[in-house]
Scaffold this motif. Structure first.
Motif, PDB file in Angstrom:
ATOM      1  N   GLU A 201      31.590  35.644  43.432  1.00 27.09           N
ATOM      2  CA  GLU A 201      31.886  36.930  42.789  1.00 27.09           C
ATOM      3  C   GLU A 201      31.824  38.065  43.816  1.00 27.09           C
ATOM      4  N   LYS A 202      30.810  38.040  44.665  1.00 30.18           N
ATOM      5  CA  LYS A 202      30.684  39.094  45.678  1.00 30.18           C
ATOM      6  C   LYS A 202      31.874  39.076  46.633  1.00 30.18           C
ATOM      7  N   THR A 203      32.342  37.893  46.969  1.00 31.73           N
ATOM      8  CA  THR A 203      33.502  37.776  47.853  1.00 31.73           C
ATOM      9  C   THR A 203      34.711  38.449  47.212  1.00 31.73           C
ATOM     10  N   TRP A 204      34.963  38.141  45.941  1.00 28.83           N
ATOM     11  CA  TRP A 204      36.111  38.729  45.256  1.00 28.83           C
ATOM     12  C   TRP A 204      35.911  40.227  45.027  1.00 28.83           C
ATOM     13  N   GLN A 205      34.687  40.651  44.766  1.00 30.14           N
ATOM     14  CA  GLN A 205      34.417  42.094  44.624  1.00 30.14           C
ATOM     15  C   GLN A 205      34.699  42.806  45.946  1.00 30.14           C
ATOM     16  N   SER A 206      34.299  42.179  47.038  1.00 31.93           N
ATOM     17  CA  SER A 206      34.525  42.756  48.357  1.00 31.93           C
ATOM     18  C   SER A 206      36.020  42.877  48.659  1.00 31.93           C
ATOM     19  N   ILE A 207      36.754  41.819  48.321  1.00 34.39           N
ATOM     20  CA  ILE A 207      38.210  41.849  48.514  1.00 34.39           C
ATOM     21  C   ILE A 207      38.814  42.979  47.689  1.00 34.39           C
TER      22      ILE A 207
ATOM     23  N   PHE B 147      44.365  40.455  41.756  1.00 38.80           N
ATOM     24  CA  PHE B 147      43.613  39.236  41.451  1.00 38.80           C
ATOM     25  C   PHE B 147      42.470  39.514  40.482  1.00 38.80           C
ATOM     26  N   GLN B 148      42.654  40.505  39.614  1.00 38.84           N
ATOM     27  CA  GLN B 148      41.585  40.888  38.677  1.00 38.84           C
ATOM     28  C   GLN B 148      41.200  39.730  37.755  1.00 38.84           C
ATOM     29  N   ARG B 149      42.156  38.931  37.367  1.00 34.47           N
ATOM     30  CA  ARG B 149      41.836  37.804  36.482  1.00 34.47           C
ATOM     31  C   ARG B 149      40.909  36.810  37.168  1.00 34.47           C
ATOM     32  N   ILE B 150      41.158  36.584  38.450  1.00 36.92           N
ATOM     33  CA  ILE B 150      40.279  35.673  39.198  1.00 36.92           C
ATOM     34  C   ILE B 150      38.880  36.271  39.262  1.00 36.92           C
ATOM     35  N   LEU B 151      38.801  37.562  39.543  1.00 37.17           N
ATOM     36  CA  LEU B 151      37.501  38.230  39.590  1.00 37.17           C
ATOM     37  C   LEU B 151      36.806  38.140  38.235  1.00 37.17           C
ATOM     38  N   ASP B 152      37.537  38.342  37.163  1.00 34.93           N
ATOM     39  CA  ASP B 152      36.962  38.235  35.816  1.00 34.93           C
ATOM     40  C   ASP B 152      36.420  36.826  35.562  1.00 34.93           C
ATOM     41  N   VAL B 153      37.168  35.816  35.989  1.00 35.22           N
ATOM     42  CA  VAL B 153      36.726  34.431  35.830  1.00 35.22           C
ATOM     43  C   VAL B 153      35.438  34.206  36.617  1.00 35.22           C
TER      44      VAL B 153
END
Length: 150
Positions: free
Chosen positions: A109-115, A8-14
């Protein structure tokens, strides 16, 4: 060890881009707010100086025409000051909105970084298990060969 690819890197980038955009919007609004606060301070100082000057000139003798003219100018500046203060109140509300938006973007962003970090750790554990199993298998074969030859 195999390099981890976050699916899900694209989502994190967004989410990172959204956070950066929210930071830029916040900074722009804070700059406008700061500039307006400075304008208000200068205008208040100007009004105070003009009022003091007018008061002094009244004691020295000032024609009624000039007094009316000065009072009209002071009234105009008071109106401008009121408008600028109203605009500042609107900006304060906008700053609050930007703060809330920025806080939300940071949380996302922190949520996606944590995931991403959890998934990376899981991946690394799986790789370690695979590597350990391969080493164990290699050692078992080696031990068998040593027993057989030994």
């Amino acid at each position: 060890m195999a390099r981890y690819q976050f699916p899900f890197q694209r989502i994190l980038d967004v989410k990172e881009n959204e956070k950066e955009q929210a930071q830029l919007e916040m900074a722009e609004t804070l700059k406008v707010q700061s500039d307006l606060e400075q304008e208000i301070t200068k205008l208040e100082q100007k009004l105070n100086t003009m009022r003091e000057s007018l008061e002094q000139r009244q004691f020295e003798g000032l024609s009624i025409t000039e007094l009316i003219k000065e009072e009209a100018h002071l009234s105009f500046l008071d109106q401008k000051l009121s408008e600028k203060k109203a605009h500042l109140n609107q900006l304060n509300e906008r700053v609050s909105g930007h703060q809330e938006n920025l806080a939300e973007k940071v949380r996302e962003e922190k949520t996606w970084q944590s995931i991403k970090e959890k998934r990376r750790e899981e991946h690394n554990r799986e790789i370690q298990i695979i590597e350990q199993n391969e080493l164990d298998s290699f050692n078992t074969v080696r031990a068998y060969l040593e027993l057989k030859n030994g």
